[in-house]
Design an enzyme around this catalytic site. Structure first.
Site, PDB file in Angstrom:
ATOM      1  N   GLY A  41     -65.754  14.169  54.261  1.00 58.43           N
ATOM      2  CA  GLY A  41     -66.365  13.170  55.139  1.00 58.43           C
ATOM      3  C   GLY A  41     -67.540  13.683  55.944  1.00 58.43           C
ATOM      4  CG  ASP A  62     -64.199  20.773  48.904  1.00 60.56           C
ATOM      5  OD1 ASP A  62     -64.469  20.133  49.943  1.00 60.56           O
ATOM      6  OD2 ASP A  62     -63.066  20.727  48.364  1.00 60.56           O
ATOM      7  CB  SER A  69     -57.557   7.769  49.588  1.00 68.95           C
ATOM      8  OG  SER A  69     -57.392   9.156  49.353  1.00 68.95           O
ATOM      9  CG  LEU A  71     -64.339   7.037  46.435  1.00 70.86           C
ATOM     10  CD1 LEU A  71     -64.404   6.108  45.237  1.00 70.86           C
ATOM     11  CD2 LEU A  71     -65.316   8.183  46.247  1.00 70.86           C
ATOM     12  CB  CYS A 175     -64.724  32.474  73.446  1.00 69.61           C
ATOM     13  SG  CYS A 175     -65.719  33.843  72.932  1.00 69.61           S
ATOM     14  CB  CYS A 189     -58.442  12.386  57.855  1.00 69.97           C
ATOM     15  SG  CYS A 189     -59.775  12.865  58.937  1.00 69.97           S
ATOM     16  CB  CYS A 249     -63.925  36.982  72.077  1.00 70.82           C
ATOM     17  SG  CYS A 249     -63.638  36.038  70.578  1.00 70.82           S
ATOM     18  CB  CYS A 252     -68.018  36.431  69.320  1.00 67.77           C
ATOM     19  SG  CYS A 252     -67.525  35.851  70.949  1.00 67.77           S
ATOM     20  CB  CYS A 351     -40.836  11.420  56.544  1.00 68.65           C
ATOM     21  SG  CYS A 351     -40.954  13.025  55.769  1.00 68.65           S
TER      22      CYS A 351
HETATM   23  N1  LIG Z   1     -60.471  26.533  53.266  1.00 70.02           N
HETATM   24  C1  LIG Z   1     -61.195  25.619  52.621  1.00 70.02           C
HETATM   25  N2  LIG Z   1     -61.988  25.989  51.589  1.00 70.02           N
HETATM   26  C2  LIG Z   1     -62.730  25.077  50.926  1.00 70.02           C
HETATM   27  N3  LIG Z   1     -62.738  23.770  51.227  1.00 70.02           N
HETATM   28  C3  LIG Z   1     -61.960  23.354  52.236  1.00 70.02           C
HETATM   29  C4  LIG Z   1     -61.158  24.256  52.991  1.00 70.02           C
HETATM   30  N4  LIG Z   1     -60.485  23.544  53.925  1.00 70.02           N
HETATM   31  C5  LIG Z   1     -60.854  22.263  53.766  1.00 70.02           C
HETATM   32  N5  LIG Z   1     -61.738  22.146  52.763  1.00 70.02           N
HETATM   33  C6  LIG Z   1     -62.369  20.916  52.268  1.00 70.02           C
HETATM   34  O1  LIG Z   1     -62.938  20.221  53.360  1.00 70.02           O
HETATM   35  C7  LIG Z   1     -62.985  18.831  53.022  1.00 70.02           C
HETATM   36  C8  LIG Z   1     -62.605  18.036  54.243  1.00 70.02           C
HETATM   37  O2  LIG Z   1     -62.753  16.700  53.919  1.00 70.02           O
HETATM   38  P1  LIG Z   1     -62.080  15.536  54.725  1.00 70.02           P
HETATM   39  O3  LIG Z   1     -61.853  15.969  56.117  1.00 70.02           O
HETATM   40  O4  LIG Z   1     -62.944  14.337  54.600  1.00 70.02           O
HETATM   41  O5  LIG Z   1     -60.634  15.351  54.108  1.00 70.02           O
HETATM   42  P2  LIG Z   1     -59.979  15.344  52.649  1.00 70.02           P
HETATM   43  O6  LIG Z   1     -59.100  16.527  52.609  1.00 70.02           O
HETATM   44  O7  LIG Z   1     -60.983  15.228  51.560  1.00 70.02           O
HETATM   45  O8  LIG Z   1     -59.233  13.945  52.596  1.00 70.02           O
HETATM   46  P3  LIG Z   1     -57.801  13.448  53.060  1.00 70.02           P
HETATM   47  O9  LIG Z   1     -57.510  14.152  54.368  1.00 70.02           O
HETATM   48  O10 LIG Z   1     -57.975  11.994  53.222  1.00 70.02           O
HETATM   49  O11 LIG Z   1     -56.878  13.836  51.957  1.00 70.02           O
HETATM   50  C9  LIG Z   1     -62.060  18.612  51.835  1.00 70.02           C
HETATM   51  O12 LIG Z   1     -62.822  18.272  50.699  1.00 70.02           O
HETATM   52  C10 LIG Z   1     -61.349  19.955  51.665  1.00 70.02           C
HETATM   53  O13 LIG Z   1     -61.102  20.282  50.310  1.00 70.02           O
END
Ligand SMILES: Nc1ncnc2c1ncn2[C@@H]1O[C@H](COP(=O)(O)OP(=O)(O)OP(=O)(O)O)[C@@H](O)[C@H]1O
Length: 393
Positions: A41, A62, A69, A71, A175, A189, A249, A252, A351
């Site tokens: 996002g 990534d 969900s 998009l 910090c 999310c 810290c 840093c 759940c």
């Molecule tokens: N350690 C990491 N290394 C690489 N990518 C990461 C890491 N942690 C999070 N991400 C990526 O950051 C992005 C965060 O996207 P976003 O917050 O929109 O949530 P999402 O995980 O895609 O969706 P949802 O929470 O709805 O399943 C994701 O695509 C996730 O794969």
């Protein structure tokens, strides 16, 4: 040919026209390499605006794939790319917007073990991820490497952004928060929801702060040491001054540790609610639970089936015959459950993914409510084992 001839003046004319920007800033942008961690996002709008502005080179990290969900907010991805790596999908979107931008795709999960190597080649890093552990990993690596970090977050109706810059006298994330919070205090999310434009706004602000830094715009005030908080529900925007840097810290400070990979992340994961806390005799698979319910049919069922997800999730979808008492109302509504036990019923708890139900079973047991069983894996596992028609959310 002069330097200005090498610039695609037409493409960038509208920003070059800004008196604070001009050709010099455009050339600065072209010479910079910016890393975007997370193609979700925040990462989608940030990457597209940086590509449009003409940053020379973008890296995208990534390890996830595109889901439907995603998009509503991850606007660089397309329906047709469902199941494909997000980083590759974002690269395609960047290419079709500005083919002159170099794009490196890193299809890895960023961890404390690869982070230093991954960020080494870049001038600026954007944290566009969604989890606390990764936030510490990125912060620590940027602090140790003295790289500017543009950090964004968005959840529900709220978003925030700040810029950490260890070479200035401003605090880093550690910090302010020396240790990770307990997992149950951290939202996400996929559990709490998010409105699409919120990460859109914050991702755009991340692009803006990065452009100001990368283009070396003298008159610009970057959000270094300040936190901008956007409340989308009331349309209120506030900027807070962050506390001063902690000279001790571990990330840093003067004695910053290059071996920060040894930090005790295990203690964070160790107290995760996903770790099983319920003895195996109190746990049933969805298939077993369904069979037991079917065997003791109708109103005279010997089971009282409890769904402890938040009501909004229960309304989204639920299994027929399950009653909703959200986990946070369990204490105040425990008499409803006690009445069922008094009528000779056994309690089955479900759940979303099997964490909250374990907590509920532990709580009910501690209140002497027996017998009570956890359905492991939650609604997600029930969908796989018993009912594929349940929607995935
Ligand atoms: N350690 C990491 N290394 C690489 N990518 C990461 C890491 N942690 C999070 N991400 C990526 O950051 C992005 C965060 O996207 P976003 O917050 O929109 O949530 P999402 O995980 O895609 O969706 P949802 O929470 O709805 O399943 C994701 O695509 C996730 O794969």
């Amino acid at each position: 040919m002069t330097t200005s001839d090498k610039l695609d003046v037409t493409r960038y004319s509208r920003q070059i026209l800004l008196p604070q920007f001009g050709k010099k800033s455009q050339q600065q942008l072209l010479s910079k390499k910016i890393l975007i961690i997370g193609a979700g996002g925040l990462g989608c709008p940030a990457a597209l605006y940086l590509a449009g502005a003409g940053v020379g080179s973008l890296g995208i990290v990534d390890n996830d794939t595109v889901e439907i969900s995603n998009l509503h907010r991850q606007i660089a991805h397309k329906e047709s790319l469902e199941g494909k790596p997000k980083a590759e999908s974002l690269r395609e979107a960047i290419r079709s917007l500005n083919s002159s931008v170099q794009v490196q795709v890193i299809l890895q999960r960023l961890t404390q073990y690869n982070v230093l190597e991954v960020i080494a080649d870049y001038d600026i890093v954007l944290d566009c991820t969604d989890n606390v552990l990764t936030r510490y990993v990125i912060n620590d690596a940027c602090a140790v490497s003295r790289k500017p970090l543009v950090s964004g977050a968005a959840i529900g109706w709220d978003g925030q952004i700040t810029v950490y810059c260890a070479s200035n006298d401003c605090p880093c994330y550690r910090c302010i928060f020396p240790e990770p919070p307990p997992p149950h205090c951290v939202g996400s999310c996929d559990a709490n929801g998010v409105l699409g434009p919120i990460p859109g706004i914050i991702g755009c602000l991340q692009a803006l702060e990065s452009i100001k830094l990368a283009a070396c715009i003298e008159q610009a005030q970057v959000l270094i040491g300040r936190l901008l908080v956007w409340d989308g529900l009331t349309s209120k925007c506030r900027v807070f001054q962050l506390r001063t840097r902690n000279p001790n810290c571990v990330a840093c400070g003067v004695e910053s540790r290059k071996d920060f990979c040894d930090y005790d992340y295990a203690s964070f994961i160790g107290c995760s609610p996903s770790v099983c806390v319920i003895p195996s005799e109190k746990r049933l698979s969805p298939r077993e639970a369904k069979e037991r319910i079917a065997q003791s049919n109708g109103d005279s069922s010997e089971y009282f089936c409890l769904d402890v997800r938040p009501s909004v999730q229960y309304e989204l979808c639920h299994i027929e015959g399950f009653h909703n008492i959200p986990l946070d109302q369990l204490a105040s509504r425990v008499t409803e459950i006690q009445q069922q036990v008094n009528q000779g019923k056994r309690i089955l708890v479900i759940c979303r993914r099997g964490n909250a139900s374990q907590q509920a079973v532990a709580l009910l047991s501690s209140w002497n409510i027996h017998p009570v069983y956890d359905i492991f894996g939650g609604i997600e596992e029930w969908r796989k084992q018993c009912d594929p028609s349940l929607p995935y959310y």
